[in-house]
Design an enzyme around this catalytic site. Sequence first.
Site, PDB file in Angstrom:
ATOM      1  N   ASP A  13       0.827  -1.245   0.045  1.00 15.83           N
ATOM      2  CA  ASP A  13       0.113   0.061   0.010  1.00 15.83           C
ATOM      3  C   ASP A  13       0.752   1.344  -0.124  1.00 15.83           C
ATOM      4  O   ASP A  13       0.517   2.295   0.608  1.00 15.83           O
ATOM      5  CB  ASP A  13      -0.922   0.111   1.233  1.00 15.83           C
ATOM      6  CG  ASP A  13      -2.003  -1.277   1.356  1.00 15.83           C
ATOM      7  OD1 ASP A  13      -2.333  -1.454   0.052  1.00 15.83           O
ATOM      8  OD2 ASP A  13      -1.855  -1.871   2.165  1.00 15.83           O
ATOM      9  N   LYS A  16       2.056   2.082  -5.102  1.00 14.00           N
ATOM     10  CA  LYS A  16       2.836   1.424  -6.191  1.00 14.00           C
ATOM     11  C   LYS A  16       2.082   1.648  -7.565  1.00 14.00           C
ATOM     12  O   LYS A  16       2.480   1.754  -8.611  1.00 14.00           O
ATOM     13  CB  LYS A  16       3.297   0.048  -5.999  1.00 14.00           C
ATOM     14  CG  LYS A  16       4.277  -0.339  -4.998  1.00 14.00           C
ATOM     15  CD  LYS A  16       4.486  -1.771  -4.669  1.00 14.00           C
ATOM     16  CE  LYS A  16       3.349  -2.610  -4.290  1.00 14.00           C
ATOM     17  NZ  LYS A  16       3.048  -2.339  -2.829  1.00 14.00           N
ATOM     18  N   GLY A  40      -3.990  -4.820  -3.656  1.00 11.80           N
ATOM     19  CA  GLY A  40      -4.810  -4.068  -4.361  1.00 11.80           C
ATOM     20  C   GLY A  40      -4.218  -2.747  -4.553  1.00 11.80           C
ATOM     21  O   GLY A  40      -3.765  -2.051  -3.908  1.00 11.80           O
ATOM     22  N   HIS A  41      -4.380  -2.419  -5.983  1.00 12.64           N
ATOM     23  CA  HIS A  41      -3.625  -1.295  -6.628  1.00 12.64           C
ATOM     24  C   HIS A  41      -4.809  -0.444  -7.045  1.00 12.64           C
ATOM     25  O   HIS A  41      -5.375  -0.554  -7.842  1.00 12.64           O
ATOM     26  CB  HIS A  41      -2.707  -1.799  -7.416  1.00 12.64           C
ATOM     27  CG  HIS A  41      -1.420  -2.544  -7.136  1.00 12.64           C
ATOM     28  ND1 HIS A  41      -0.715  -3.334  -7.776  1.00 12.64           N
ATOM     29  CD2 HIS A  41      -1.110  -2.488  -5.685  1.00 12.64           C
ATOM     30  CE1 HIS A  41       0.356  -3.869  -7.123  1.00 12.64           C
ATOM     31  NE2 HIS A  41       0.113  -3.510  -5.658  1.00 12.64           N
ATOM     32  N   GLN A 183       2.482  -6.262  -2.710  1.00 13.06           N
ATOM     33  CA  GLN A 183       2.805  -6.242  -1.296  1.00 13.06           C
ATOM     34  C   GLN A 183       4.227  -5.376  -0.736  1.00 13.06           C
ATOM     35  O   GLN A 183       4.275  -4.415  -1.820  1.00 13.06           O
ATOM     36  CB  GLN A 183       3.170  -7.612  -0.758  1.00 13.06           C
ATOM     37  CG  GLN A 183       1.695  -8.393  -0.614  1.00 13.06           C
ATOM     38  CD  GLN A 183       1.195  -9.166  -1.937  1.00 13.06           C
ATOM     39  OE1 GLN A 183       2.189  -9.629  -2.422  1.00 13.06           O
ATOM     40  NE2 GLN A 183      -0.166  -8.950  -2.233  1.00 13.06           N
TER      41      GLN A 183
END
Length: 363
Positions: A13, A16, A40-41, A183
Amino acid sequence: MPLDILVGLQYGDEGKGKVVDSIAENYNIVVRFNGGNNAGHTVQFDGGKLKLHSIPSGIAHDSVQNIIGKGCVVNPSELCAEIQRVQMTLGRTIEPRHLVISKDCAVITPEFIADDINKSQTLIGTTGRGIGPTYSAKHARTATKLQDVIFNYPMLEPYLADTDQIIWTALEVNKDILAEGAQGTWLDIDHGQYPYVTSCNTLASHACTILGVGINYVRDIFGVFKAYTTRVGEGYLENEWDRSLDQYSNIFNNEVGTTTGRSRRCGPLNLFDLNRAIKMNGVTKLIMTKSDLLNNTSFEVIEDIIYCKHLESWSSCSELDENFARFIDYIVDNVGCDIFAVSDGPLRSDYSFNRLFNRSMVK
Ligand code: IMP
Ligand code: MG
């Protein structure tokens, strides 16, 4: 010929997705090399907002081929749903020239998800997406590869390919590839605080191993870190902030997990850890994100195991703001690596300074 690698330097988080989207047009290929839909991007651009889980963050660019690479684990039905959502947001069809999926990805099954939820979700704070059991099966050599079940997912079939071949061919003809990590450094199975880690390696060097590319192809390693620290799930977080303190309410309100909707735990920037993360990944281009959330907030930064330094607040993330410039200098002095870009907002063009990319992006 070059392969650039982008990784997170904290607990995921770090922003990225936003950074990958900003630089993706400089690449022919963006390839994810680890994790699954635990990631989750968030990618926000003029036309909308994408919440990506398995699809790489270059997908908003028509010219980029995105690869879900060998080393990722895939939940086929979730991936179908994700492709459909992305198509809706982008208003165009995702073709194989936009997205390719490695035939070798290990498949996340409903049994693995149930196992993850029952055994690890409370204990470790996993995302409950079946990641750990799937990687366990892969290493026990009992996992199913995507190519073996693809006939059940006609929607995915056109995207399936031998991605090794695509990557090697691209490198041979001097195309530019960006490997996108998921991650972060301290969630690496070998280098994080076991067992409060994810089930694969997250360090930059892993991109070469898992994609099957020699390390001599690597040009730059982008390391992304947030101006403070967040963590979801269990495990240690040095000097964790008290959620009830008004001082940080803006940050806590902003820090909600993209995948699970959980509130993220927050704490100060840890320069001691950042220094190590930079070395462990071999970072050549350091990027700070979300410092705008600290505007007008006074806070502390962890310098080493026993010393916290109090910093004066700034009003904008500009090099012209004396206190912000002091913050940058302080980080650089402690980690021994210059900061090349500062992202100060969610949009593709939100950089307060940017020595990295196209100068036209500078506000
Ligand atoms: P798992 O990856 O679902 O097995 O979860 C293991 C740990 O990694 C938990 O603390 C999760 O919250 C964390 N985690 C997994 N993926 C991400 C991510 O993309 N961002 C932040 N934390 C993550
Ligand atoms: Mg995330």
